[in-house]
Design an enzyme around this catalytic site. Structure first.
Site, short mmCIF file in Angstrom:
data_model
loop_
_atom_site.label_atom_id
_atom_site.label_comp_id
_atom_site.label_asym_id
_atom_site.label_seq_id
_atom_site.Cartn_x
_atom_site.Cartn_y
_atom_site.Cartn_z
N SER A 153 0.85 -1.19 0.00
CA SER A 153 0.00 0.00 0.00
C SER A 153 0.89 1.25 0.00
O SER A 153 2.04 1.21 -0.47
CB SER A 153 -0.91 -0.07 1.23
OG SER A 153 -1.79 1.02 1.25
N LYS A 171 -5.07 3.39 -3.15
CA LYS A 171 -4.44 2.63 -2.06
C LYS A 171 -5.39 2.49 -0.86
O LYS A 171 -5.34 1.47 -0.15
CB LYS A 171 -3.12 3.28 -1.64
CG LYS A 171 -2.03 3.26 -2.73
CD LYS A 171 -1.51 1.85 -3.03
CE LYS A 171 -0.19 1.90 -3.80
NZ LYS A 171 0.36 0.58 -4.13
P1 NAP Z 1 8.44 0.51 -9.44
O1 NAP Z 1 9.83 -0.04 -9.42
O2 NAP Z 1 8.03 1.30 -10.61
O3 NAP Z 1 7.42 -0.69 -9.16
C1 NAP Z 1 6.20 -0.84 -9.80
C2 NAP Z 1 6.24 -2.13 -10.58
O4 NAP Z 1 4.93 -2.41 -11.07
C3 NAP Z 1 7.18 -2.09 -11.77
O5 NAP Z 1 8.02 -3.23 -11.76
C4 NAP Z 1 6.25 -2.10 -12.98
O6 NAP Z 1 6.85 -2.83 -14.06
C5 NAP Z 1 5.02 -2.82 -12.42
N1 NAP Z 1 3.80 -2.43 -13.09
C6 NAP Z 1 3.33 -1.17 -13.32
N2 NAP Z 1 2.18 -1.22 -13.98
C7 NAP Z 1 1.90 -2.53 -14.15
C8 NAP Z 1 0.82 -3.23 -14.76
N3 NAP Z 1 -0.19 -2.57 -15.32
N4 NAP Z 1 0.85 -4.60 -14.77
C9 NAP Z 1 1.88 -5.27 -14.21
N5 NAP Z 1 2.93 -4.66 -13.61
C10 NAP Z 1 2.93 -3.31 -13.60
O7 NAP Z 1 8.18 1.46 -8.18
P2 NAP Z 1 8.41 1.36 -6.60
O8 NAP Z 1 8.62 2.76 -6.17
O9 NAP Z 1 9.38 0.33 -6.22
O10 NAP Z 1 6.94 0.95 -6.09
C11 NAP Z 1 6.60 -0.38 -5.70
C12 NAP Z 1 5.38 -0.38 -4.81
O11 NAP Z 1 5.68 0.33 -3.59
C13 NAP Z 1 4.15 0.27 -5.38
O12 NAP Z 1 3.01 -0.47 -4.99
C14 NAP Z 1 4.14 1.64 -4.74
O13 NAP Z 1 2.87 2.21 -4.70
C15 NAP Z 1 4.67 1.29 -3.36
N6 NAP Z 1 5.26 2.41 -2.59
C16 NAP Z 1 6.44 2.94 -3.00
C17 NAP Z 1 7.05 3.93 -2.23
C18 NAP Z 1 8.40 4.48 -2.60
O14 NAP Z 1 9.01 5.24 -1.83
N7 NAP Z 1 8.95 4.13 -3.75
C19 NAP Z 1 6.42 4.40 -1.06
C20 NAP Z 1 5.19 3.86 -0.69
C21 NAP Z 1 4.62 2.85 -1.47
P3 NAP Z 1 6.48 -2.52 -15.60
O15 NAP Z 1 6.44 -1.03 -15.75
O16 NAP Z 1 7.57 -3.21 -16.36
O17 NAP Z 1 5.14 -3.16 -15.82
#
Ligand code: NAP
Ligand code: COA
Length: 279
Positions: A153, A171
């Site tokens: 989330s 979320k």
């Molecule tokens: P990220 O590397 O961009 O992770 C998102 C992943 O989801 C990517 O591997 C992307 O791969 C995949 N994705 C996106 N759209 C998709 C779809 N339609 N079908 C299948 N796969 C899909 O970003 P991240 O920052 O590590 O985020 C990961 C999770 O953590 C997310 O749920 C985000 O909301 C959560 N989050 C992140 C943070 C932070 O500080 N980064 C903080 C709070 C929560 P493709 O584009 O190749 O499909």
């Protein structure tokens, strides 16, 4: 990469299968890596086969000690049939799924008055519908294995943040989906929980929502005075899937160094100065 795997037995998840949506990068890959290091077979899905293939190379090194298997399989979580087929393939090649991690997500900065209906819908489709599709498609396997679901989330689910209307709605929906599944599927021995990561270093999410200058200021107000790592989230995930968490379901676990406690006032001031992606 894994900060201290010795805290858990290195074969804790030997013979278990973990399926991670969005597992080709960032936090979700960190989660997949922590499971692989503890011996799990790991299936990862995302939209980009090359990215998944590259991630799989690292995962195979991590679970080689138990001759674990890794399957990178492309599927868009918005497409229930494609996701169901990826999950079925994971079952046939790695064995029935014990743990689903629903982590695929999309995000961009956009003021509410500029957000198009399709922009809003796109994030709801990926984050919320995608989480439902993964849970639904894995249900029979989770029931067979008395497995668990971990939703990735975000603090936007309960702390309103400017330019994040779409993510907050998506979320918040994910966390309520999680609670409903905990209530309904508890009788099948299936647990459901969410992890709320704080700002995590080196991720796409942080890159899209920040700048180095904004980060320097923001770190000063995080109670633990640092951003998190992907392993902080991975370790929380392996805990939630482990026997130590056998009586934990329906909970939202904040892994954020206390960030949510200080609210979004600094963010709401800063966000207007941040660069926004061109469409
Ligand atoms: P990220 O590397 O961009 O992770 C998102 C992943 O989801 C990517 O591997 C992307 O791969 C995949 N994705 C996106 N759209 C998709 C779809 N339609 N079908 C299948 N796969 C899909 O970003 P991240 O920052 O590590 O985020 C990961 C999770 O953590 C997310 O749920 C985000 O909301 C959560 N989050 C992140 C943070 C932070 O500080 N980064 C903080 C709070 C929560 P493709 O584009 O190749 O499909
Ligand atoms: N600002 C405002 N609206 C935006 C936008 C932005 N930066 N980026 C996309 N949109 C809108 C588009 O304009 C479109 O709406 P429209 O048809 O009314 O013009 C809608 O969102 C869909 O855009 P599209 O590019 O077709 O979506 P996609 O399915 O190819 O990609 C995204 C989904 C937009 C979420 C893309 O950023 C993505 O793939 N993200 C995955 C990685 C990620 O976000 N990681 C961080 C996770 S926290």
């Amino acid at each position: 990469m894994i900060s201290d795997p010795s805290l858990f037995p290195k074969d804790l998840f030997r013979g278990k299968t973990v399926f991670v949506t969005g597992g080709g990068s960032g936090i979700n890959l960190g989660v997949a890596s922590n499971f692989a290091a503890l011996g799990a077979n790991v299936g990862i899905c995302g939209r980009t086969q090359d990215k998944l293939g590259h991630a799989a190379i690292g995962l195979r090194e991590l679970n080689a000690h138990v001759e674990g298997k890794v399957l990178p399989v492309a599927a868009d979580v918005r497409d229930p049939a494609a996701l169901a087929s990826a999950i079925a393939r994971t079952q046939s090649e790695l064995g029935p799924i014990d743990v689903v991690v629903a982590g695929a997500a999309g995000n961009f900065l956009c003021p509410a008055e500029e957000l198009s209906p399709n922009g809003f819908k796109t994030v709801i489709d990926i984050d919320l519908l995608g989480s439902f599709h993964a849970s639904r498609a894995a249900f029979e396997q989770l029931r067979e294995r008395h497995g668990c679901i971990i939703f990735i989330s975000a603090p936007q689910a309960f702390v309103p943040q400017a330019y994040q209307l779409h993510v907050g709605a998506a979320k918040a929906g994910v966390d309520m989906l999680m609670r409903n599944l905990a209530v309904e599927w508890g009788k099948f021995g299936i647990r459901a929980n969410s992890i709320v990561p704080g700002p995590i270093e080196g991720t796409e999410g942080l890159k899209r929502l920040s700048t180095p200058e904004a980060d320097a200021k923001a770190k000063q107000v995080v109670p633990l005075r640092r951003y998190g790592s992907v392993d902080d989230i991975g370790q929380a995930a392996v805990f939630l899937a482990s026997p130590l968490a056998a009586y934990i379901t329906g909970t939202v676990l904040l892994v954020d160094g206390g960030s949510a406690l200080v609210g979004s006032a600094l963010w709401n001031q800063t966000v207007e100065t941040l660069p926004r992606a061109k469409r």
